[in-house]
Scaffold this active site. Sequence first.
Site, short mmCIF file in Angstrom:
data_model
loop_
_atom_site.label_atom_id
_atom_site.label_comp_id
_atom_site.label_asym_id
_atom_site.label_seq_id
_atom_site.Cartn_x
_atom_site.Cartn_y
_atom_site.Cartn_z
N HIS A 59 0.84 -1.20 0.00
CA HIS A 59 0.00 0.00 0.00
C HIS A 59 0.88 1.26 0.00
O HIS A 59 2.09 1.17 0.16
CB HIS A 59 -0.94 0.02 1.22
CG HIS A 59 -0.23 0.12 2.53
ND1 HIS A 59 0.20 -0.99 3.23
CD2 HIS A 59 0.17 1.19 3.26
CE1 HIS A 59 0.79 -0.61 4.34
NE2 HIS A 59 0.80 0.72 4.38
N ALA A 60 0.23 2.39 -0.15
CA ALA A 60 0.87 3.70 -0.02
C ALA A 60 -0.03 4.55 0.86
O ALA A 60 -1.21 4.23 1.06
CB ALA A 60 1.05 4.35 -1.39
#
Length: 137
Positions: free
Chosen positions: A52-53
């Site tokens: 994820h970011a």
Amino acid sequence: MNKSPFTELINIPKIEDRRGNLSVIENDIIPFEIKRVYYLYDVPSGAERGGHAHKEQLEFLIALSGSFDVILNDGNEQKKITLNRPNVGLLISTGIWRELQNFSSGSVCLVLASAVFEEEDYIRDFNEFVSFKNGIS
């Protein structure tokens, strides 16, 4: 210190003593107020974490025990950093995709975060992440 567009490796002060070393993280070590602390452990062989970011949240990762790789991607370039020392942390800025892999047996990953958990801050799909980086809504 090692800087890149993705991240910054930051040395954590180490007080050496024959009885064992001590490292301390205070306000002048990382560039944000700590709002959340969590840690990963007992990660099965071959398992990956992350994926994820964050739109706004900053994170500081430390390998308290053992080692693991952090794969970072800014939408254009990918980089791998191995964390394996408890007195070196990895500052990950906003808008950076991260995956954690290759956890050694007994490894512990400590994460200090600049915000409490908010699902809206996460980008969990890589194609959505690339669109976000390119300013496409």
